[in-house]
Design an enzyme around this catalytic site. Structure first.
Site, short mmCIF file in Angstrom:
data_model
loop_
_atom_site.label_atom_id
_atom_site.label_comp_id
_atom_site.label_asym_id
_atom_site.label_seq_id
_atom_site.Cartn_x
_atom_site.Cartn_y
_atom_site.Cartn_z
N GLY A 13 0.83 -1.21 0.00
CA GLY A 13 0.00 0.00 0.00
C GLY A 13 0.86 1.26 0.00
N ILE A 43 5.25 -2.65 8.62
CA ILE A 43 6.38 -2.60 7.68
C ILE A 43 6.52 -1.18 7.12
CG2 ILE A 43 7.21 -3.44 5.43
CD1 ILE A 43 6.01 -6.15 6.15
N GLU A 50 8.69 12.34 -4.34
CA GLU A 50 7.86 13.53 -4.27
C GLU A 50 7.85 14.35 -5.54
OE1 GLU A 50 9.63 15.29 -0.72
OE2 GLU A 50 8.09 14.29 0.43
N LYS A 79 5.73 21.95 -10.73
CA LYS A 79 7.12 21.73 -11.18
C LYS A 79 7.21 21.97 -12.68
CE LYS A 79 10.41 17.96 -11.86
NZ LYS A 79 10.71 16.55 -11.65
C1 LIG Z 1 15.62 7.91 -2.20
C2 LIG Z 1 14.43 7.79 -3.07
C3 LIG Z 1 13.92 8.94 -3.67
C4 LIG Z 1 12.81 8.83 -4.53
N1 LIG Z 1 12.35 9.95 -5.18
C5 LIG Z 1 11.39 9.82 -6.10
C6 LIG Z 1 10.92 10.94 -6.82
O1 LIG Z 1 11.30 12.08 -6.58
N2 LIG Z 1 9.99 10.73 -7.77
C7 LIG Z 1 9.50 9.48 -8.05
O2 LIG Z 1 8.70 9.34 -8.98
N3 LIG Z 1 9.89 8.42 -7.33
C8 LIG Z 1 10.82 8.56 -6.38
N4 LIG Z 1 11.21 7.48 -5.67
C9 LIG Z 1 10.54 6.20 -5.86
C10 LIG Z 1 9.26 6.18 -5.09
O3 LIG Z 1 9.49 6.42 -3.72
C11 LIG Z 1 8.60 4.84 -5.26
O4 LIG Z 1 8.59 4.50 -6.61
C12 LIG Z 1 7.22 4.87 -4.78
O5 LIG Z 1 7.15 5.37 -3.50
C13 LIG Z 1 6.60 3.52 -4.84
O6 LIG Z 1 7.06 2.71 -3.80
P1 LIG Z 1 6.35 1.33 -3.67
O7 LIG Z 1 4.90 1.58 -3.42
O8 LIG Z 1 6.70 0.48 -4.82
O9 LIG Z 1 7.03 0.67 -2.38
P2 LIG Z 1 6.89 0.99 -0.82
O10 LIG Z 1 6.62 2.42 -0.57
O11 LIG Z 1 8.09 0.38 -0.17
O12 LIG Z 1 5.61 0.18 -0.35
C14 LIG Z 1 5.67 -1.22 -0.11
C15 LIG Z 1 4.37 -1.68 0.50
O13 LIG Z 1 4.39 -3.09 0.62
C16 LIG Z 1 3.95 -3.45 1.92
N5 LIG Z 1 4.55 -4.73 2.30
C17 LIG Z 1 5.82 -5.14 2.12
N6 LIG Z 1 6.00 -6.37 2.64
C18 LIG Z 1 4.80 -6.76 3.13
C19 LIG Z 1 4.33 -7.91 3.82
N7 LIG Z 1 5.13 -8.93 4.11
N8 LIG Z 1 3.04 -7.95 4.19
C20 LIG Z 1 2.19 -6.92 3.94
N9 LIG Z 1 2.58 -5.80 3.30
C21 LIG Z 1 3.87 -5.72 2.91
C22 LIG Z 1 4.41 -2.30 2.80
O14 LIG Z 1 3.68 -2.27 4.00
C23 LIG Z 1 4.10 -1.13 1.90
O15 LIG Z 1 2.74 -0.79 2.03
C24 LIG Z 1 12.26 7.57 -4.77
C25 LIG Z 1 12.74 6.44 -4.11
C26 LIG Z 1 13.83 6.54 -3.28
C27 LIG Z 1 14.35 5.31 -2.61
#
Ligand SMILES: Cc1cc2nc3c(=O)[nH]c(=O)nc-3n(C[C@H](O)[C@H](O)[C@H](O)COP(=O)(O)OP(=O)(O)OC[C@H]3O[C@@H](n4cnc5c(N)ncnc54)[C@H](O)[C@@H]3O)c2cc1C
Length: 506
Positions: A13, A43, A50, A79
């Site tokens: 999420g 987690i 952002e 932006k």
């Molecule tokens: C340093 C940094 C800077 C960034 N800056 C940008 C930016 O400026 N612009 C941009 O477009 N993107 C940026 N990103 C990328 C962006 O943050 C991610 O692409 C975006 O937030 C998506 O993350 P996600 O949802 O894939 O993963 P996450 O945010 O890690 O979410 C993972 C989810 O999985 C759940 N989960 C994991 N394991 C389990 C489990 N066992 N059971 C139940 N739930 C579980 C967690 O609870 C969480 O809800 C950046 C990333 C980083 C690291």
């Protein structure tokens, strides 16, 4: 797997999980499909991410968001591009704007006419022919929705956690079911290995026909269960850590709020670069670095020493390896977001890649059964997206005059992919980047970054010589005048936000 697909399970999420839930519930609906999202508050999410690129407006439009409401709810600002400081050499600044540079003639980009103007003694400042650069420099914003073809192209800076919450409310209102809990086991069909269900810590079982892995860097389904494998690109993009910290809004000497800049700033540092992303109530900051050249503690110290506002929290360290899963779709699992791979945030592409993956998933959505052909096609297309972004990012590091630290000497001298090498050679010789229509970064982006990094092409297209010197000068000055005329109705970025979409006080 010939049965009709009915139950879709999204694991995670974060931004990608909720973007997926909102997109699927909007396009597929929840009459014929059950869409369940599982997330674990314990987690948590990555919580950064952002800065975006203009394509996000297409996604928001698809969902039918009122843009002002979206900006208000996510504490967003606007932006117009990215300011790159110290990338070519220390003390040098250039701007990679959204939008177009001048107007093309007979299919030839204006940048070739700019080259001719330059050869005739004109200014080397190509941003005079780009509206977004001019507006950004003066801190202006406006939507320019009249019929004039010169429009202001923009994206947003927003609070990723608030965006996920906004998408969650949207999704739940459309029938997406959210389950809170930690997945401790993933069950597979013993014959083909397709996933059948995920088990939560408290014993609940969530069954599905199709699973979307949005579990972040861990890749709970795609990697930990299906062992898709990871293609490591860190030889070309060596940064593998980020220290991130939000700060209070910057203040002027008299104590009043500094203007909210309508652009992201990326400042090259000794072993990476630092981002500055202004939101309405705070500023996001981070130092993206390679831990072979600077330790985590040193990086935190450097970051804290280079802020223009008071930190609101302790800095946090994020660890990553640039690259991608060898298969982003395997069996009945599709990985999106950080679970599918990571390209560092230099050009704000991660959230965009979630959007692209989701769009492709919808394009090839398997109504009945998942054939290997669908997965192969999806994987090929997504890999091409990643490769294109990767090459563009590498160019920022490699094409530089900097050799003042071991990190920059490595980047300047490293071997680069053949695809990038041939593009750089072509650009240096002809001013053309040979961008395919499917590529994210267009000619103007390659032009801005390569010229900004110090490459002045040796030649330009002959069409730019087809008019007289007087005519080419006249066209240039008319274009600048047209841009200056479009600046007039714009207002200050802060005034625009205050008038249309100010977030509630926090
Ligand atoms: C340093 C940094 C800077 C960034 N800056 C940008 C930016 O400026 N612009 C941009 O477009 N993107 C940026 N990103 C990328 C962006 O943050 C991610 O692409 C975006 O937030 C998506 O993350 P996600 O949802 O894939 O993963 P996450 O945010 O890690 O979410 C993972 C989810 O999985 C759940 N989960 C994991 N394991 C389990 C489990 N066992 N059971 C139940 N739930 C579980 C967690 O609870 C969480 O809800 C950046 C990333 C980083 C690291």
């Amino acid at each position: 797997m010939d049965a009709q697909i009915r139950n879709i399970v999204i694991v995670g999420g974060g931004t990608s999980g909720w973007m997926t839930a909102a997109g699927l519930s909007r396009v597929l609906g929840t009459q014929n499909y059950t869409i369940t999202l599982v997330e674990s508050e314990e987690i948590g999410t990555v919580g950064v991410g952002e800065a975006t690129i203009p394509m996000i407006r297409m996604y928001n439009d698809l969902l039918g968001f009122d843009e002002d409401e979206f900006v208000r709810q996510t504490n967003a600002s606007f932006k117009l591009g990215i300011e790159f400081v110290n990338w070519r050499r220390v003390g040098h600044t250039y701007f990679h704007p959204f939008g177009t540079i001048g107007v093309d003639t007979d299919g030839v980009p204006f940048t070739h006419f700019w080259q001719r103007l330059l050869a005739l003694g004109g200014s080397d400042d190509y941003t005079r022919f780009n509206l977004e650069s001019q507006a950004a420099r003066q801190g202006l914003m406006g939507r320019l929705t009249d019929g004039n073809p010169i429009k202001l192209n923009y994206a947003f800076h927003f609070d990723a956690a608030l965006y996920a919450g906004f998408l969650r409310r949207y999704s739940e209102a459309r029938g997406v079911v959210r389950k809170e809990g930690k997945i401790v086991k993933v069950n597979q069909d013993p014959q083909g290995g397709h996933l059948t269900s995920v088990a939560l810590e408290d014993g609940r079982l969530i069954a599905g026909d199709l699973f979307i892995d949005c579990s972040g860097f861990r890749g709970l389904l795609i990697e930990q269960t299906l062992k898709a494998g990871y293609e490591d690109w860190s030889a070309w993009l060596p940064c593998n850590r980020a220290a991130a910290v939000p700060t209070e809004r910057a203040r002027l000497a008299d104590g009043s709020d500094a203007p909210t800049t309508p652009f992201t700033r990326s400042t090259a540092q000794e072993a990476g670069w630092q981002w500055r992303i202004p939101l309405q109530h705070r500023t996001g900051n981070g130092y993206v670095f390679c831990n072979e050249y600077v330790s985590e503690d040193e990086a935190i110290g450097k970051l804290l020493g280079r802020l223009d506002g008071k930190p609101l929290k302790d800095p946090k360290i994020l660890r990553f390896v640039t690259g991608h899963r060898r298969k982003m779709w395997d069996k009945n699992v599709i990985a999106l977001g950080l679970a599918s791979g990571f390209l560092e945030p230099l050009e704000s592409t991660s959230i965009h890649l979630v959007q692209v993956g989701l769009a492709k998933l919808l394009t090839y959505f398997p109504k009945r059964g998942i054939t290997p052909a669908i997965a192969r096609r999806y994987n090929d297309e997504m890999l091409a997206e990643y490769v294109n972004v990767k090459d563009f990012l590498i160019a920022h590091y490699h094409v530089t005059e900097r050799d003042d630290t071991p990190f920059w000497r490595y980047c300047k001298n490293m071997s680069i992919p053949d695809s990038l090498k041939s593009r750089l050679d072509l650009f240096a010789a002809t001013g053309q980047a040979a961008v395919l229509p499917t590529e994210l970064f267009k000619e103007q982006s390659w032009f801005s970054v390569l010229v900004g990094q110090g490459v002045l092409p040796r030649d330009y297209h002959p069409v730019a010589d087809a008019v007289s010197e007087d005519e080419v000068r006249l066209r240039g000055s008319r274009m600048q005048a047209a841009i200056q005329a479009r600046i007039k109705p714009l207002v200050s970025h802060d005034a625009f936000i205050a008038r249309h979409c100010a977030a509630a006080a926090m």
